[in-house]
Design a protein around this motif. Structure first.
Motif, PDB file in Angstrom:
ATOM      1  N   CYS A  74      -0.505  14.154  38.182  1.00 55.84           N
ATOM      2  CA  CYS A  74      -0.295  13.096  37.297  1.00 55.84           C
ATOM      3  C   CYS A  74       0.073  13.382  35.939  1.00 55.84           C
ATOM      4  O   CYS A  74       0.946  13.149  35.218  1.00 55.84           O
ATOM      5  CB  CYS A  74      -1.191  12.234  37.305  1.00 55.84           C
ATOM      6  SG  CYS A  74      -1.869  11.310  38.691  1.00 55.84           S
ATOM      7  N   HIS A  75      -0.443  14.813  35.465  1.00 56.17           N
ATOM      8  CA  HIS A  75      -0.240  15.340  34.250  1.00 56.17           C
ATOM      9  C   HIS A  75       1.018  16.018  33.980  1.00 56.17           C
ATOM     10  O   HIS A  75       1.253  16.379  32.713  1.00 56.17           O
ATOM     11  CB  HIS A  75      -1.493  16.128  33.686  1.00 56.17           C
ATOM     12  CG  HIS A  75      -2.563  14.986  33.438  1.00 56.17           C
ATOM     13  ND1 HIS A  75      -2.939  14.222  32.095  1.00 56.17           N
ATOM     14  CD2 HIS A  75      -3.724  14.532  34.356  1.00 56.17           C
ATOM     15  CE1 HIS A  75      -4.037  13.744  32.354  1.00 56.17           C
ATOM     16  NE2 HIS A  75      -4.530  13.874  33.502  1.00 56.17           N
ATOM     17  N   ALA A  80       1.262   7.094  36.188  1.00 59.11           N
ATOM     18  CA  ALA A  80       0.154   5.956  35.738  1.00 59.11           C
ATOM     19  C   ALA A  80      -0.158   5.968  34.474  1.00 59.11           C
ATOM     20  O   ALA A  80      -1.038   5.547  33.961  1.00 59.11           O
ATOM     21  CB  ALA A  80      -0.758   6.211  37.020  1.00 59.11           C
ATOM     22  N   TRP A  91      -1.018  13.728  23.309  1.00 57.12           N
ATOM     23  CA  TRP A  91      -2.388  14.246  23.100  1.00 57.12           C
ATOM     24  C   TRP A  91      -3.250  14.168  22.157  1.00 57.12           C
ATOM     25  O   TRP A  91      -4.219  14.148  22.038  1.00 57.12           O
ATOM     26  CB  TRP A  91      -2.311  15.749  23.890  1.00 57.12           C
ATOM     27  CG  TRP A  91      -2.309  15.593  25.341  1.00 57.12           C
ATOM     28  CD1 TRP A  91      -1.099  15.852  26.259  1.00 57.12           C
ATOM     29  CD2 TRP A  91      -3.428  15.663  26.249  1.00 57.12           C
ATOM     30  NE1 TRP A  91      -1.612  15.792  27.461  1.00 57.12           N
ATOM     31  CE2 TRP A  91      -2.945  15.806  27.635  1.00 57.12           C
ATOM     32  CE3 TRP A  91      -4.859  15.467  26.116  1.00 57.12           C
ATOM     33  CZ2 TRP A  91      -3.766  15.611  28.863  1.00 57.12           C
ATOM     34  CZ3 TRP A  91      -5.800  15.216  27.249  1.00 57.12           C
ATOM     35  CH2 TRP A  91      -5.315  15.576  28.573  1.00 57.12           C
ATOM     36  N   LEU A 102     -13.270  14.276  25.952  1.00 60.56           N
ATOM     37  CA  LEU A 102     -12.487  14.543  26.968  1.00 60.56           C
ATOM     38  C   LEU A 102     -13.086  15.014  28.142  1.00 60.56           C
ATOM     39  O   LEU A 102     -12.508  14.837  29.265  1.00 60.56           O
ATOM     40  CB  LEU A 102     -11.190  15.503  26.266  1.00 60.56           C
ATOM     41  CG  LEU A 102     -10.355  14.933  25.109  1.00 60.56           C
ATOM     42  CD1 LEU A 102      -9.553  15.883  24.686  1.00 60.56           C
ATOM     43  CD2 LEU A 102      -9.888  13.524  25.472  1.00 60.56           C
ATOM     44  N   LYS A 118     -12.992  13.197  37.860  1.00 57.51           N
ATOM     45  CA  LYS A 118     -12.357  14.379  38.330  1.00 57.51           C
ATOM     46  C   LYS A 118     -10.883  14.588  38.866  1.00 57.51           C
ATOM     47  O   LYS A 118     -10.419  15.516  39.635  1.00 57.51           O
ATOM     48  CB  LYS A 118     -13.205  14.785  39.543  1.00 57.51           C
ATOM     49  CG  LYS A 118     -14.722  15.557  38.801  1.00 57.51           C
ATOM     50  CD  LYS A 118     -15.704  16.082  39.895  1.00 57.51           C
ATOM     51  CE  LYS A 118     -16.884  16.470  39.304  1.00 57.51           C
ATOM     52  NZ  LYS A 118     -17.896  17.258  40.226  1.00 57.51           N
ATOM     53  N   GLY A 119     -10.221  13.570  38.387  1.00 60.91           N
ATOM     54  CA  GLY A 119      -8.765  13.585  38.918  1.00 60.91           C
ATOM     55  C   GLY A 119      -8.911  13.444  40.372  1.00 60.91           C
ATOM     56  O   GLY A 119      -7.754  13.705  41.018  1.00 60.91           O
ATOM     57  N   MET A 136      -5.685  21.869  29.525  1.00 61.49           N
ATOM     58  CA  MET A 136      -4.598  20.878  29.205  1.00 61.49           C
ATOM     59  C   MET A 136      -4.511  20.651  27.591  1.00 61.49           C
ATOM     60  O   MET A 136      -3.514  20.812  27.270  1.00 61.49           O
ATOM     61  CB  MET A 136      -4.909  19.659  29.744  1.00 61.49           C
ATOM     62  CG  MET A 136      -4.329  19.698  31.290  1.00 61.49           C
ATOM     63  SD  MET A 136      -3.972  17.855  31.910  1.00 61.49           S
ATOM     64  CE  MET A 136      -5.633  17.450  32.419  1.00 61.49           C
TER      65      MET A 136
HETATM   66  C1  HEC Z   1      -4.096  10.049  39.745  1.00 61.77           C
HETATM   67  C2  HEC Z   1      -3.325  10.479  38.586  1.00 61.77           C
HETATM   68  C3  HEC Z   1      -4.420  11.389  37.814  1.00 61.77           C
HETATM   69  C4  HEC Z   1      -5.037  12.737  38.074  1.00 61.77           C
HETATM   70  C5  HEC Z   1      -4.484  13.471  39.420  1.00 61.77           C
HETATM   71  C6  HEC Z   1      -5.551  13.318  36.950  1.00 61.77           C
HETATM   72  N1  HEC Z   1      -5.440  12.399  35.709  1.00 61.77           N
HETATM   73 FE1  HEC Z   1      -6.301  12.721  33.913  1.00 61.77          FE
HETATM   74  N2  HEC Z   1      -5.345  11.024  33.346  1.00 61.77           N
HETATM   75  C7  HEC Z   1      -4.540   9.882  34.252  1.00 61.77           C
HETATM   76  C8  HEC Z   1      -4.185   9.047  33.414  1.00 61.77           C
HETATM   77  C9  HEC Z   1      -3.366   7.755  33.787  1.00 61.77           C
HETATM   78  C10 HEC Z   1      -4.729   9.204  32.116  1.00 61.77           C
HETATM   79  C11 HEC Z   1      -4.666   8.055  31.018  1.00 61.77           C
HETATM   80  C12 HEC Z   1      -5.698   7.181  30.941  1.00 61.77           C
HETATM   81  C13 HEC Z   1      -5.449   6.134  30.092  1.00 61.77           C
HETATM   82  O1  HEC Z   1      -6.087   6.524  28.784  1.00 61.77           O
HETATM   83  O2  HEC Z   1      -4.919   5.043  30.239  1.00 61.77           O
HETATM   84  C14 HEC Z   1      -5.557  10.333  32.295  1.00 61.77           C
HETATM   85  C15 HEC Z   1      -6.041  11.019  31.201  1.00 61.77           C
HETATM   86  C16 HEC Z   1      -7.030  12.015  31.038  1.00 61.77           C
HETATM   87  C17 HEC Z   1      -7.379  12.601  29.842  1.00 61.77           C
HETATM   88  C18 HEC Z   1      -7.705  11.995  28.646  1.00 61.77           C
HETATM   89  C19 HEC Z   1      -8.926  11.300  28.866  1.00 61.77           C
HETATM   90  C20 HEC Z   1      -9.255  10.396  27.234  1.00 61.77           C
HETATM   91  O3  HEC Z   1     -10.270  10.309  27.167  1.00 61.77           O
HETATM   92  O4  HEC Z   1      -8.176  10.272  26.653  1.00 61.77           O
HETATM   93  C21 HEC Z   1      -8.132  14.013  30.308  1.00 61.77           C
HETATM   94  C22 HEC Z   1      -9.025  14.799  29.717  1.00 61.77           C
HETATM   95  C23 HEC Z   1      -7.714  13.999  31.641  1.00 61.77           C
HETATM   96  N3  HEC Z   1      -6.818  12.949  32.210  1.00 61.77           N
HETATM   97  C24 HEC Z   1      -7.962  15.269  32.394  1.00 61.77           C
HETATM   98  C25 HEC Z   1      -7.669  15.284  33.916  1.00 61.77           C
HETATM   99  C26 HEC Z   1      -8.225  16.389  34.500  1.00 61.77           C
HETATM  100  C27 HEC Z   1      -9.004  17.559  33.958  1.00 61.77           C
HETATM  101  C28 HEC Z   1      -7.225  16.498  35.978  1.00 61.77           C
HETATM  102  C29 HEC Z   1      -7.609  17.173  37.096  1.00 61.77           C
HETATM  103  C30 HEC Z   1      -8.877  17.871  37.429  1.00 61.77           C
HETATM  104  C31 HEC Z   1      -6.692  15.007  35.979  1.00 61.77           C
HETATM  105  N4  HEC Z   1      -7.102  14.245  34.632  1.00 61.77           N
HETATM  106  C32 HEC Z   1      -6.253  14.447  36.930  1.00 61.77           C
HETATM  107  C33 HEC Z   1      -4.233  10.396  35.456  1.00 61.77           C
HETATM  108  C34 HEC Z   1      -4.718  11.223  36.220  1.00 61.77           C
END
Ligand code: HEC
Length: 141
Positions: A74-75, A80, A91, A102, A118-119, A136
């Motif tokens: 995703c990142h 999404a 960011w 975070l 945990k994603g 990140m």
């Molecule tokens: C299925 C998709 C997906 C995966 C896989 C994913 N993320 Fe995310 N992540 C998102 C989305 C979508 C957002 C934005 C959410 C929002 O603020 O609307 C996000 C936001 C974040 C943020 C910002 C949170 C905040 O408070 O603003 C962090 C930190 C983060 N992800 C860490 C991780 C980490 C670490 C992993 C892996 C272990 C991970 N993500 C895996 C979709 C994913």
């Protein structure tokens, strides 16, 4: 005469059972060889099995390793609405919330968004997720 017959039957029996044991060993070795790759390939901590995301770690993985295995999907793409790694603009507001927030988002996810706990990496320890968040954040400012 009777003794000799009994003896040869006994000897035959011994020879037969020795043969049977040999056969069993050979079969066992063959079976072991055949199932070995399967049995070995999915041992915990073996990153060659099912991708790094599927493997539980024997020691903590680095933030980069966890990112590549569990967050990149995703990142790296923005799927999404995920903030893209390296995109300082996406960011900045998040980083302004503070590292603790975070880390918490990484571990527990953000309710109602695509950021699940945990994603989705359920074999990632909290420590590993924190390392991935730091990775990140460091690469995105
Ligand atoms: C299925 C998709 C997906 C995966 C896989 C994913 N993320 Fe995310 N992540 C998102 C989305 C979508 C957002 C934005 C959410 C929002 O603020 O609307 C996000 C936001 C974040 C943020 C910002 C949170 C905040 O408070 O603003 C962090 C930190 C983060 N992800 C860490 C991780 C980490 C670490 C992993 C892996 C272990 C991970 N993500 C895996 C979709 C994913």
């Amino acid at each position: 005469m009777i003794t000799r017959i009994v003896c040869s039957i006994f000897a035959l029996g011994l020879a037969y059972s020795a043969f049977a044991i040999d056969l069993t060993d050979a079969q066992r070795a063959e079976i072991e060889a055949r199932i070995k790759p399967v049995g070995e390939s999915c041992m915990q901590g073996d990153s060659s099995c099912g991708g790094a995301a599927a493997a539980a770690s024997s020691g903590p993985r680095s933030g980069e390793e966890v990112y590549n295995a569990a967050c990149m999907a995703c990142h790296a793409t923005g799927a999404a609405g995920a903030p893209i790694y390296g995109d300082a603009g996406a960011w900045a507001d998040r980083i302004a919330k503070g590292t603790d927030v975070l880390h918490d988002s990484g571990i527990n996810g953000l309710a109602g968004t695509g950021m699940i706990a945990k994603g989705g990496c359920m074999n990632c320890s909290d420590e590993e997720v924190i390392a991935a968040v730091d990775y990140m954040v460091e690469g995105s400012q």
